[in-house]
Scaffold this active site. Structure first.
Site, PDB file in Angstrom:
ATOM      1  N   HIS A  39     -91.174  -4.087   4.876  1.00  0.00           N
ATOM      2  CA  HIS A  39     -92.391  -3.651   4.160  1.00  0.00           C
ATOM      3  C   HIS A  39     -93.612  -3.549   5.079  1.00  0.00           C
ATOM      4  O   HIS A  39     -94.662  -3.072   4.654  1.00  0.00           O
ATOM      5  CB  HIS A  39     -92.716  -4.605   3.011  1.00  0.00           C
ATOM      6  CG  HIS A  39     -91.674  -4.630   1.944  1.00  0.00           C
ATOM      7  ND1 HIS A  39     -91.280  -3.504   1.253  1.00  0.00           N
ATOM      8  CD2 HIS A  39     -90.919  -5.653   1.442  1.00  0.00           C
ATOM      9  CE1 HIS A  39     -90.329  -3.827   0.384  1.00  0.00           C
ATOM     10  NE2 HIS A  39     -90.096  -5.124   0.482  1.00  0.00           N
TER      11      HIS A  39
ATOM     12  N   ASP B  63     -80.470  -8.817  -1.562  1.00  0.00           N
ATOM     13  CA  ASP B  63     -81.109  -9.044  -2.866  1.00  0.00           C
ATOM     14  C   ASP B  63     -80.618  -8.041  -3.907  1.00  0.00           C
ATOM     15  O   ASP B  63     -81.124  -8.017  -5.030  1.00  0.00           O
ATOM     16  CB  ASP B  63     -82.648  -9.039  -2.754  1.00  0.00           C
ATOM     17  CG  ASP B  63     -83.199  -7.961  -1.862  1.00  0.00           C
ATOM     18  OD1 ASP B  63     -82.432  -7.091  -1.401  1.00  0.00           O
ATOM     19  OD2 ASP B  63     -84.431  -7.971  -1.616  1.00  0.00           O
TER      20      ASP B  63
HETATM   21  C1  OKP Z   1     -89.230  -8.338   0.094  1.00  0.00           C
HETATM   22  B1  OKP Z   1     -87.910  -7.769   0.579  1.00  0.00           B
HETATM   23  C2  OKP Z   1     -91.252  -9.962  -8.383  1.00  0.00           C
HETATM   24  C3  OKP Z   1     -92.284  -9.787  -7.283  1.00  0.00           C
HETATM   25  C4  OKP Z   1     -91.708  -9.216  -6.043  1.00  0.00           C
HETATM   26  C5  OKP Z   1     -92.374  -8.922  -3.684  1.00  0.00           C
HETATM   27  C6  OKP Z   1     -90.985  -8.667  -3.294  1.00  0.00           C
HETATM   28  C7  OKP Z   1     -90.835  -8.523  -1.808  1.00  0.00           C
HETATM   29  C8  OKP Z   1     -89.432  -8.279  -1.377  1.00  0.00           C
HETATM   30  N1  OKP Z   1     -91.888 -10.397  -9.596  1.00  0.00           N
HETATM   31  N2  OKP Z   1     -92.659  -9.315  -4.998  1.00  0.00           N
HETATM   32  O1  OKP Z   1     -87.752  -6.388   0.421  1.00  0.00           O
HETATM   33  O2  OKP Z   1     -86.750  -8.425   0.067  1.00  0.00           O
HETATM   34 ZN    ZN Z   2     -85.914  -6.822  -0.843  1.00  0.00          ZN
END
Ligand code: OKP
Ligand code: ZN
Length: 344
Positions: free
Chosen positions: A160, A285
């Site tokens: 990100h 994820d």
């Molecule tokens: C980082 B990576 C959920 C909020 C999610 C940020 C997620 C960042 C993911 N309620 N907030 O891409 O795994």
């Molecule tokens: Zn992610």
């Protein structure tokens, strides 16, 4: 396959994030890397420490003032008399200027950060550099042809983080720094395949106008999920980079059948690009038990994913991104790597 880790990640801990209206402990926590390390060791994979590469490779893809800000943010926060995690509370919205960084710490935070779940603590910058070093050490293994593939156990994640913006638990873009390093060390074309649940907006931003680095991503539809403002199918690159960005958004509830079909399309696009190497932004994820995501992949499916990626028949650098079901993260990573190695 060799695993590269950095002990510096431990300094990035104890932070809080702002999520769904609450200040909560970070989902992106040190135990993620500890569970992965245990699982790769149990699987018998050799683990080495990252070599230090310094800032030069980072500055090939990130803005110098941005990196200096990340380095200085904790000190500036202390000087302002603040306690706890460094977090922004205001952001440069669409109607405001994006070309004039303010001088005040709170203004600077909103200028360089796009999301309030990405705290800076004392050890964050060194941890982020350590994660970059993991990716670069892995890149050097595959660039020299010494290894067909390597796995960089990066924490914090990176996809990100854009040219001059951080957020989404990411500070420096490990995969992008590695891809650029491969370009600078003899590889003419490099593909980045991003299989994290979330769109890799930072990597896309960094390479959007480039024809020598392809970015291909499968992710939750940004109409529904983080990072919300990038990752649509009609984003295909610009200028010389037109056609070299490929976005494949998927609905909530995507299962292995739907995922595998789309991964096949993504791999076809990578093959058509004829790269010299592929950097895989490996987020697990997409797992059914992930606490912040909504796909339904099970551990065995990661082995199939690894085998499909192996089918590219390319030098391959896996770079760890997300995965927040900590008790399963190690098994999911090892399944991917073992699937790639043909061990399952
Ligand atoms: C980082 B990576 C959920 C909020 C999610 C940020 C997620 C960042 C993911 N309620 N907030 O891409 O795994
Ligand atoms: Zn992610």
């Amino acid at each position: 396959m060799k695993v590269i880790q950095s002990p510096l990640h431990i300094g990035h801990s104890g932070g809080v994030e702002f999520n769904e209206g609450q200040i909560v402990p970070c989902h992106e926590r040190p135990s993620r890397a500890e569970f992965i390390l245990k699982a790769v060791e149990d699987a018998g994979l050799p683990v080495l420490d990252a070599e230090p590469y310094g800032l030069d490779p980072v500055l090939r893809v990130h803005d110098e003032a941005f990196v200096a800000f990340l380095r200085d943010a904790w000190r500036l926060w202390q000087e302002a008399g603040r306690t706890g995690s460094v977090l922004p509370f205001t952001f440069a919205g669409r109607s405001m200027r994006r070309d004039r960084p303010p001088r005040d710490i709170d203004g600077l935070l909103g200028y360089y950060c796009f999301a309030a779940e990405t705290p800076i603590v004392e050890g964050t910058f060194d941890a982020a550099l350590g994660a970059v070093d993991c990716a670069l050490t892995g890149a050097a293994l595959i660039a020299g042809g010494r290894e067909r593939a390597a796995y960089a156990l990066c924490r914090p994640p990176g996809h990100h983080a854009a040219h001059s913006v951080y957020g989404g638990y990411c500070y420096l873009n490990n995969a992008a720094v590695a891809a650029q390093w491969l370009r600078d060390h003899g590889m003419e074309r490099v593909a980045v395949l991003d299989v994290d649940y979330h769109h890799g907006n930072g990597t896309q931003d960094i390479f959007y106008e480039r024809a020598d680095v392809q970015f291909v991503s499968l992710h939750a539809d940004p109409l529904l999920d983080f990072p919300y403002y990038l990752g649509h199918a009609d984003e295909t690159g610009a200028g010389a980079g037109e056609g070299f960005t490929v976005n494949l958004p998927l609905p909530w509830g995507t299962d292995w059948e739907g995922y595998a079909h789309t991964l096949g399309l993504a791999l076809d696009r990578v093959r058509a690009f004829q790269p010299d190497a592929v950097v895989v932004s490996l987020g697990v994820d997409t797992y059914v038990g992930d606490p912040i995501s909504r796909f339904t992949l099970t551990t065995d499916r990661y082995a199939e994913m690894g085998a499909m990626i192996e089918g590219l028949d390319l030098p391959t650098l896996f770079v760890q991104e997300g995965g927040y079901a900590v008790e399963a993260i190690g098994d999911n990573v090892v399944a991917t790597l073992e699937g790639f190695m043909g061990r399952r």
